[in-house]
Design a protein around this motif. Structure first.
Motif, PDB file in Angstrom:
ATOM      1  N   LEU A   1       6.548  -3.543  -8.804  1.00  0.00           N
ATOM      2  CA  LEU A   1       6.600  -4.500  -9.912  1.00  0.00           C
ATOM      3  C   LEU A   1       7.322  -5.778  -9.509  1.00  0.00           C
ATOM      4  CD1 LEU A   1       7.308  -2.127 -12.926  1.00  0.00           C
ATOM      5  CD2 LEU A   1       5.166  -3.316 -12.378  1.00  0.00           C
ATOM      6  N   ARG A   2       8.416  -5.666  -8.750  1.00  0.00           N
ATOM      7  CA  ARG A   2       9.121  -6.854  -8.261  1.00  0.00           C
ATOM      8  C   ARG A   2       8.247  -7.676  -7.334  1.00  0.00           C
ATOM      9  NH1 ARG A   2      13.977  -4.680  -5.645  1.00  0.00           N
ATOM     10  NH2 ARG A   2      13.771  -2.791  -6.819  1.00  0.00           N
ATOM     11  N   ALA A   3       7.509  -6.998  -6.462  1.00  0.00           N
ATOM     12  CA  ALA A   3       6.644  -7.711  -5.518  1.00  0.00           C
ATOM     13  C   ALA A   3       5.507  -8.405  -6.254  1.00  0.00           C
ATOM     14  CB  ALA A   3       6.071  -6.724  -4.494  1.00  0.00           C
ATOM     15  N   SER A   4       4.964  -7.789  -7.279  1.00  0.00           N
ATOM     16  CA  SER A   4       3.877  -8.417  -8.010  1.00  0.00           C
ATOM     17  C   SER A   4       4.358  -9.604  -8.828  1.00  0.00           C
ATOM     18  CB  SER A   4       3.149  -7.417  -8.892  1.00  0.00           C
ATOM     19  OG  SER A   4       3.981  -6.991  -9.945  1.00  0.00           O
ATOM     20  N   LYS A   5       5.602  -9.565  -9.316  1.00  0.00           N
ATOM     21  CA  LYS A   5       6.162 -10.703 -10.056  1.00  0.00           C
ATOM     22  C   LYS A   5       6.414 -11.889  -9.144  1.00  0.00           C
ATOM     23  CE  LYS A   5       8.352  -8.301 -13.879  1.00  0.00           C
ATOM     24  NZ  LYS A   5       9.606  -7.971 -14.541  1.00  0.00           N
ATOM     25  N   ARG A   6       6.814 -11.620  -7.886  1.00  0.00           N
ATOM     26  CA  ARG A   6       7.043 -12.706  -6.927  1.00  0.00           C
ATOM     27  C   ARG A   6       5.773 -13.434  -6.563  1.00  0.00           C
ATOM     28  NH1 ARG A   6       9.464  -9.751  -2.465  1.00  0.00           N
ATOM     29  NH2 ARG A   6      10.421  -8.199  -3.769  1.00  0.00           N
ATOM     30  N   HIS A   7       4.646 -12.718  -6.558  1.00  0.00           N
ATOM     31  CA  HIS A   7       3.378 -13.327  -6.163  1.00  0.00           C
ATOM     32  C   HIS A   7       2.700 -14.070  -7.305  1.00  0.00           C
ATOM     33  CE1 HIS A   7       3.824 -11.683  -2.295  1.00  0.00           C
ATOM     34  NE2 HIS A   7       3.439 -10.447  -2.568  1.00  0.00           N
ATOM     35  N   ASN A   8       3.178 -13.888  -8.517  1.00  0.00           N
ATOM     36  CA  ASN A   8       2.560 -14.567  -9.669  1.00  0.00           C
ATOM     37  C   ASN A   8       3.258 -15.850 -10.002  1.00  0.00           C
ATOM     38  OD1 ASN A   8       0.606 -12.664 -10.036  1.00  0.00           O
ATOM     39  ND2 ASN A   8       1.843 -11.439 -11.422  1.00  0.00           N
TER      40      ASN A   8
ATOM     41  N   MET B   1       0.831  -1.202   0.000  1.00  0.00           N
ATOM     42  CA  MET B   1       0.000   0.000   0.000  1.00  0.00           C
ATOM     43  C   MET B   1       0.870   1.259   0.000  1.00  0.00           C
ATOM     44  SD  MET B   1      -3.029   1.030  -0.080  1.00  0.00           S
ATOM     45  CE  MET B   1      -4.161   2.252   0.397  1.00  0.00           C
ATOM     46  N   LYS B   2       1.972   1.211   0.758  1.00  0.00           N
ATOM     47  CA  LYS B   2       2.849   2.372   0.841  1.00  0.00           C
ATOM     48  C   LYS B   2       3.454   2.701  -0.528  1.00  0.00           C
ATOM     49  CE  LYS B   2       7.045   3.961   3.076  1.00  0.00           C
ATOM     50  NZ  LYS B   2       8.179   3.599   3.893  1.00  0.00           N
ATOM     51  N   ASN B   3       3.788   1.664  -1.308  1.00  0.00           N
ATOM     52  CA  ASN B   3       4.352   1.897  -2.638  1.00  0.00           C
ATOM     53  C   ASN B   3       3.395   2.694  -3.509  1.00  0.00           C
ATOM     54  OD1 ASN B   3       6.820   0.657  -2.243  1.00  0.00           O
ATOM     55  ND2 ASN B   3       6.101  -1.322  -2.911  1.00  0.00           N
ATOM     56  N   TRP B   4       2.119   2.373  -3.454  1.00  0.00           N
ATOM     57  CA  TRP B   4       1.143   3.077  -4.297  1.00  0.00           C
ATOM     58  C   TRP B   4       1.045   4.546  -3.907  1.00  0.00           C
ATOM     59  CZ3 TRP B   4       0.249   1.248  -8.736  1.00  0.00           C
ATOM     60  CH2 TRP B   4       0.222  -0.129  -8.946  1.00  0.00           C
ATOM     61  N   LEU B   5       1.158   4.840  -2.626  1.00  0.00           N
ATOM     62  CA  LEU B   5       1.133   6.249  -2.206  1.00  0.00           C
ATOM     63  C   LEU B   5       2.361   6.997  -2.712  1.00  0.00           C
ATOM     64  CD1 LEU B   5      -0.156   5.893   1.464  1.00  0.00           C
ATOM     65  CD2 LEU B   5      -1.399   6.793  -0.496  1.00  0.00           C
ATOM     66  N   LEU B   6       3.519   6.346  -2.659  1.00  0.00           N
ATOM     67  CA  LEU B   6       4.737   6.972  -3.160  1.00  0.00           C
ATOM     68  C   LEU B   6       4.678   7.160  -4.679  1.00  0.00           C
ATOM     69  CD1 LEU B   6       7.429   5.107  -1.039  1.00  0.00           C
ATOM     70  CD2 LEU B   6       6.674   7.479  -0.796  1.00  0.00           C
TER      71      LEU B   6
ATOM     72  N   LEU C   1      10.314  11.968  -9.785  1.00  0.00           N
ATOM     73  CA  LEU C   1      10.889  10.751 -10.362  1.00  0.00           C
ATOM     74  C   LEU C   1      11.682   9.973  -9.320  1.00  0.00           C
ATOM     75  CD1 LEU C   1      12.070  12.085 -13.831  1.00  0.00           C
ATOM     76  CD2 LEU C   1      10.157  10.541 -13.373  1.00  0.00           C
ATOM     77  N   ALA C   2      12.438  10.691  -8.491  1.00  0.00           N
ATOM     78  CA  ALA C   2      13.217  10.025  -7.443  1.00  0.00           C
ATOM     79  C   ALA C   2      12.316   9.354  -6.415  1.00  0.00           C
ATOM     80  CB  ALA C   2      14.135  11.032  -6.756  1.00  0.00           C
ATOM     81  N   LEU C   3      11.150   9.886  -6.215  1.00  0.00           N
ATOM     82  CA  LEU C   3      10.198   9.320  -5.265  1.00  0.00           C
ATOM     83  C   LEU C   3       9.409   8.158  -5.878  1.00  0.00           C
ATOM     84  CD1 LEU C   3       8.939   9.892  -2.408  1.00  0.00           C
ATOM     85  CD2 LEU C   3       7.207  11.211  -3.620  1.00  0.00           C
ATOM     86  N   GLY C   4       8.943   8.339  -7.095  1.00  0.00           N
ATOM     87  CA  GLY C   4       8.032   7.373  -7.693  1.00  0.00           C
ATOM     88  C   GLY C   4       8.671   6.177  -8.366  1.00  0.00           C
ATOM     89  N   VAL C   5       9.793   6.376  -9.043  1.00  0.00           N
ATOM     90  CA  VAL C   5      10.392   5.283  -9.813  1.00  0.00           C
ATOM     91  C   VAL C   5      10.859   4.134  -8.922  1.00  0.00           C
ATOM     92  CG1 VAL C   5      12.313   4.672 -11.345  1.00  0.00           C
ATOM     93  CG2 VAL C   5      10.928   6.693 -11.822  1.00  0.00           C
ATOM     94  N   PRO C   6      11.585   4.383  -7.833  1.00  0.00           N
ATOM     95  CA  PRO C   6      11.970   3.236  -6.980  1.00  0.00           C
ATOM     96  C   PRO C   6      10.763   2.508  -6.384  1.00  0.00           C
ATOM     97  CG  PRO C   6      13.288   5.150  -6.433  1.00  0.00           C
ATOM     98  CD  PRO C   6      12.215   5.620  -7.366  1.00  0.00           C
ATOM     99  N   ALA C   7       9.736   3.254  -6.018  1.00  0.00           N
ATOM    100  CA  ALA C   7       8.530   2.620  -5.473  1.00  0.00           C
ATOM    101  C   ALA C   7       7.837   1.781  -6.540  1.00  0.00           C
ATOM    102  CB  ALA C   7       7.574   3.673  -4.924  1.00  0.00           C
ATOM    103  N   LEU C   8       7.820   2.265  -7.769  1.00  0.00           N
ATOM    104  CA  LEU C   8       7.220   1.505  -8.866  1.00  0.00           C
ATOM    105  C   LEU C   8       8.005   0.225  -9.126  1.00  0.00           C
ATOM    106  CD1 LEU C   8       5.084   1.339 -11.076  1.00  0.00           C
ATOM    107  CD2 LEU C   8       6.606   2.673 -12.532  1.00  0.00           C
ATOM    108  N   ARG C   9       9.324   0.323  -9.082  1.00  0.00           N
ATOM    109  CA  ARG C   9      10.155  -0.880  -9.269  1.00  0.00           C
ATOM    110  C   ARG C   9       9.907  -1.901  -8.157  1.00  0.00           C
ATOM    111  NH1 ARG C   9      16.074   1.190 -11.316  1.00  0.00           N
ATOM    112  NH2 ARG C   9      15.365   1.811 -13.389  1.00  0.00           N
ATOM    113  N   ARG C  10       9.825  -1.429  -6.910  1.00  0.00           N
ATOM    114  CA  ARG C  10       9.538  -2.348  -5.798  1.00  0.00           C
ATOM    115  C   ARG C  10       8.180  -3.009  -5.981  1.00  0.00           C
ATOM    116  NH1 ARG C  10      11.799   1.813  -2.704  1.00  0.00           N
ATOM    117  NH2 ARG C  10       9.742   2.600  -2.165  1.00  0.00           N
TER     118      ARG C  10
END
Length: 69
Positions: A62-69, A1-6, A51-60
């Motif tokens: 995406l990585r978390a969603s790939k692990r759950h699939n 949830m925190k990633n989406w806010l970032l 960009l510094a705030l959003g891009v790392p959160a987006l990468r995290r």
């Protein structure tokens, strides 16, 4: 949830910064910021911060969603 806010906060900063930068360059009129070069710099800093705030959160996210699939 925190990633989406970032991600959302970063996207908002990028959009606001882009508008401020365009106003500073004089491409968007009708404001006290229009044609004022300092607003270009402020907008550019806001875009970079977003960009510094959003891009790392987006990468995290995406990585978390790939692990759950």
């Amino acid at each position: 949830m925190k990633n989406w806010l970032l991600i959302a906060g970063g996207a908002l900063l990028v959009l606001m910064g882009a508008v401020w930068a365009l106003q500073g360059l004089g491409y968007v009129g009708g404001s006290f910021m229009s044609g004022a070069k300092e607003w270009f710099v402020i907008g550019l800093v806001a875009v970079i911060a977003g960009l510094a705030l959003g891009v790392p959160a987006l990468r995290r996210q995406l990585r978390a969603s790939k692990r759950h699939n």
